[in-house]
Design an enzyme around this catalytic site. Structure first.
Site, PDB file in Angstrom:
ATOM      1  N   CYS A   1       0.870  -1.174   0.000  1.00 19.36           N
ATOM      2  CA  CYS A   1       0.000   0.000   0.000  1.00 19.36           C
ATOM      3  C   CYS A   1       0.912   1.231   0.000  1.00 19.36           C
ATOM      4  O   CYS A   1       2.089   1.126  -0.311  1.00 19.36           O
ATOM      5  CB  CYS A   1      -0.964  -0.017   1.186  1.00 19.36           C
ATOM      6  N   THR A   2       0.392   2.393   0.343  1.00 19.52           N
ATOM      7  CA  THR A   2       1.172   3.626   0.227  1.00 19.52           C
ATOM      8  C   THR A   2       2.368   3.661   1.181  1.00 19.52           C
ATOM      9  O   THR A   2       3.493   3.886   0.775  1.00 19.52           O
ATOM     10  CB  THR A   2       0.278   4.856   0.509  1.00 19.52           C
TER      11      THR A   2
END
Ligand SMILES: [Zn+2]
Ligand SMILES: [Zn+2]
Length: 356
Positions: free
Chosen positions: A199-200
């Site tokens: 994810c980020t």
């Protein structure tokens, strides 16, 4: 912006030196079992306030998520305080030198139900029982393994403008939807496939990894520090970059370009484009992808209707907005019917889960 982490004492010293009187901007998270979040909140507030820490920090039974800034001269004392808390000892810090020093104006520490809004009412799984953390180098090897299923744990509007090659990118609006869809689609692979997530910045797939282990997946991995730290490591170590396009970020910049590939299209004309904008009509504010020529033609609006409203005097617009909520803001990111070339669920990348 350069990001640092796991600094040696020497590197910390250099960083503080370089910052001079500036503040260091720091983010970190840690899942842990916090018995009484309110007491913990008060405890860190007193200590950090004394060190002139500013920022936005969330504390919950499941852990802590912090975005903050601290005067460079107080960094060592701040780090020592973190290390004095058992579950924050040597926590991975993302650190940058903030030039304008105005990223935070207050110290706000809030007690919340969760540090990540996940919609899960499931208290039966342990969020600290996480998957195996891998760095960029090992991640690059893992994604070449035919037994790997690579999953993007972000929402559709994030993966639309950038994702790892061969990743499954669920067409979802929320993290909760993502958890369910992935579990359903991959339930036949619990025993023998390697589930690799990213994810980020790592906070979402850390929870997802604990959830999937709880659901019976045997081999669960996550990219430590997310796309943000992957990019840093790729540059620092001269590794092959397997991320295509832009990384969507949740601040004013909206995204960071990671590779030159443009993998999405203008939602209005279909030309290759990966620039997110919010519809200029304040009553709409729809997040969507718009190229420069459409922006000029549409006056930065998502539709003719919004363009007409946007052209009205501000007072008239305010009158029209009275008593109405901006529904597009949250629920229709890049999805409104007015957008001709919006990503379609059927065209979503990687919906065929078995092909990889
Ligand atoms: Zn266009
Ligand atoms: Zn609009």
């Amino acid at each position: 912006m350069q990001l640092y982490n796991t600094l040696s004492a020497k590197e910390r010293e250099a960083l503080i030196e370089e910052a001079g009187k500036d503040r260091l901007t720091i983010s970190f998270y840690r899942y842990a079992h916090i018995g009484n979040p309110q007491i913990f909140r008060n405890y860190i507030f007193l200590a950090w306030d004394a060190l002139e820490v500013l920022g936005r920090i969330y504390v919950a039974h499941e852990g802590i998520n912090a975005q903050l800034s601290v005067p460079a001269e107080n960094f060592e004392a701040f780090k020592a305080h973190l290390d004095s808390i058992s579950f924050l000892e040597n926590v991975r810090l993302n650190i940058a030198i903030e030039q304008d020093n105005k990223s935070f104006l207050k110290l706000k520490i809030k007690v919340r139900d969760k540090i990540v809004a996940d919609g899960l009412n499931d208290d039966t799984f342990d969020v600290t029982d996480k998957g195996i953390h891998v760095g960029a180098e090992q991640f690059n090897e893992l994604v070449e393994d035919p037994d790997t299923l690579l999953v993007d744990m972000r929402n559709h509007y994030e993966s639309e403008i950038g994702h790892f090659k061969n990743a499954i990118t669920p067409d979802v609006d929320t993290f909760r939807d993502s958890l369910d869809i992935i579990e359903k689609q991959l339930s036949g692979f619990k025993e023998d496939k390697k589930l690799v997530m990213y994810c980020t910045g790592g906070i979402r797939c850390e929870k997802a990894s604990a959830y999937y282990k709880h659901k019976g997946f045997k081999q669960v991995y996550q990219l430590e520090g997310g796309i943000i730290d992957y990019t840093r490591q790729v540059k620092a170590k001269g590794l092959e970059n397997k991320f295509m396009g832009k990384n969507f970020v949740f601040d004013q910049r909206r995204s960071e370009r990671i590779s030159d590939d443009i993998i999405s299209n203008c939602h209005q004309c279909g030309e290759p484009c990966d620039t997110h904008v919010n519809c200029a009509n304040e009553a709409c504010h729809l997040l969507f992808i718009q190229c420069e020529s459409c922006a000029a033609k549409m006056d930065y609006c998502c539709s003719e209707a919004c363009k007409e409203i946007h052209a009205l005097p501000e007072e008239v617009q305010k009158e029209l907005r009275k008593g109405k909520t901006v529904s597009n803001k949250i629920f229709k990111k890049g999805r409104s019917e007015v957008l001709v070339y919006k990503k379609n669920p059927e065209q979503a990348v990687g919906t065929d889960f078995t092909s990889h």
